[in-house]
Design an enzyme around this catalytic site. Sequence first.
Site, PDB file in Angstrom:
ATOM      1  N   GLY A 173       0.761  -1.146  -0.007  1.00  0.00           N
ATOM      2  CA  GLY A 173       0.012   0.034  -0.101  1.00  0.00           C
ATOM      3  C   GLY A 173       0.812   1.378   0.015  1.00  0.00           C
ATOM      4  O   GLY A 173       0.501   2.179  -0.870  1.00  0.00           O
ATOM      5  N   ASP A 174       1.835   1.184   0.778  1.00  0.00           N
ATOM      6  CA  ASP A 174       2.851   2.410   0.785  1.00  0.00           C
ATOM      7  C   ASP A 174       3.658   2.661  -0.463  1.00  0.00           C
ATOM      8  O   ASP A 174       3.646   3.941  -1.002  1.00  0.00           O
ATOM      9  CB  ASP A 174       3.750   2.236   1.790  1.00  0.00           C
ATOM     10  CG  ASP A 174       3.105   2.167   3.421  1.00  0.00           C
ATOM     11  OD1 ASP A 174       2.871   3.402   3.793  1.00  0.00           O
ATOM     12  OD2 ASP A 174       3.015   1.199   3.871  1.00  0.00           O
ATOM     13  N   THR A 175       3.802   1.445  -1.063  1.00  0.00           N
ATOM     14  CA  THR A 175       4.668   1.643  -2.244  1.00  0.00           C
ATOM     15  C   THR A 175       3.986   2.112  -3.455  1.00  0.00           C
ATOM     16  O   THR A 175       4.134   3.060  -4.390  1.00  0.00           O
ATOM     17  CB  THR A 175       5.336   0.205  -2.727  1.00  0.00           C
ATOM     18  OG1 THR A 175       6.108  -0.215  -1.624  1.00  0.00           O
ATOM     19  CG2 THR A 175       6.423   0.409  -3.887  1.00  0.00           C
ATOM     20  N   ALA A 178       3.410   5.786  -3.185  1.00  0.00           N
ATOM     21  CA  ALA A 178       4.581   6.608  -3.526  1.00  0.00           C
ATOM     22  C   ALA A 178       4.667   6.683  -5.067  1.00  0.00           C
ATOM     23  O   ALA A 178       5.131   7.444  -5.496  1.00  0.00           O
ATOM     24  CB  ALA A 178       5.872   5.733  -2.924  1.00  0.00           C
TER      25      ALA A 178
END
Length: 402
Positions: A173-175, A178
């Site tokens: 999810g973070d990637t 980003a």
Amino acid sequence: MASTLPTPSALQGVRVIEMGQLIAGPFAGKTLGEFGADVVKIEPPGSGDPLRNWRLLQEGTSVWWQVQSRNKRSIALDLRSTEGQDIARKLIAEADVLIENFRPGTLEGWGMGYDVLSALNPGLVMLRISGYGQTGPYRDLPGFGAIGEAMGGLRHLTGEPGQVPVRCGISIGDTLAALHGTIGVLTALYHRKVNGGKGQVIDVALNEAVFNVMESLVPEYSAFGAVREPAGSALPGIAPSNAYRCSDGFVLIAGNGDSIFKRLMQTIGRDDLGADAALADNAGRVARVEELDRAIEAWTLARSVAEVLEVLGAARVPAGKVYTAKDICEDPHYRARDMLLQQRTRAGHDIEVPGVVPKLMGTPGTVRSSAPGLGDDTDSVLDELGFSADDIAALRGRKVVA
């Protein structure tokens, strides 16, 4: 660090100030830095970015940090102090891009809302990554990548039917947030170039970044009321495509193209299925997917992974083994594609790290410097802003910088 011949950098001359921490914001900064941007990372004195201490440590520093923060400069600056905020505004006034992934309202509380910053720097492109975005009823709730994966619809689909949903093993999810943020930054920089030099805010929510890659999830519900459910290793609605047991492991086989399916059936000795008119297209194969999976696995179980891959490769059927870190590091294709680089840490250790993606043929990404220690570049960054050695010493004495 891998040695490379000097090449033009696509983002040379772009200055990025990174205020984020952990994964989403810093991954965007990492990506911009690999293509030539000058990334100045602001970290809190004393502790620095918590990622420095995540997972496996080498002499007190995470080896993950060595990847996430390469090509960056570190300034240790107390953003909770008035003086620290003043210095941050000076840095941002000369920057092209600001990256932050704090909870919405944090920068405004420090006197660094976009209205203030854009008045100092009208061309500023500001990337804001948060759990749920800068607006909406959930904006003030704390949000991590795992929560974004759940709300975005991904977690419901991971795992086996009827079992507890599982994560995919990384902070996807973070990637994803980003990468969406990086696309936004590059788009905004282009718009600034061709439309009068004005910057803008890019608002990325973790759950929306996940939701954006959920394929037909919502249209299927809208059109048919169908709620897609977890399907383990299979690809629902596409057949045959699954993981199959071999005598010594698993292999993934994607035999779902019409002509590929016929070649696969011929290879496994099931010409009867390959010639079956009812299986000539995907719809027919989906209706009999369990039968097809049993036939394929009956063939793979009698063979090793290596044998299956050799035979299917010769038959031009897409197949692959499930790679571990060891498999990746021993694979000649990864090395031929420069996807494994030797990088020397500031402490003098040589480690292998992932190469740069995507591959630009004219202006390739590079690893120009190793990940910094906390505050390694404080003095040089402040010097560029016009602070004298005495000024810097005084700031250090007041614990504004470190």
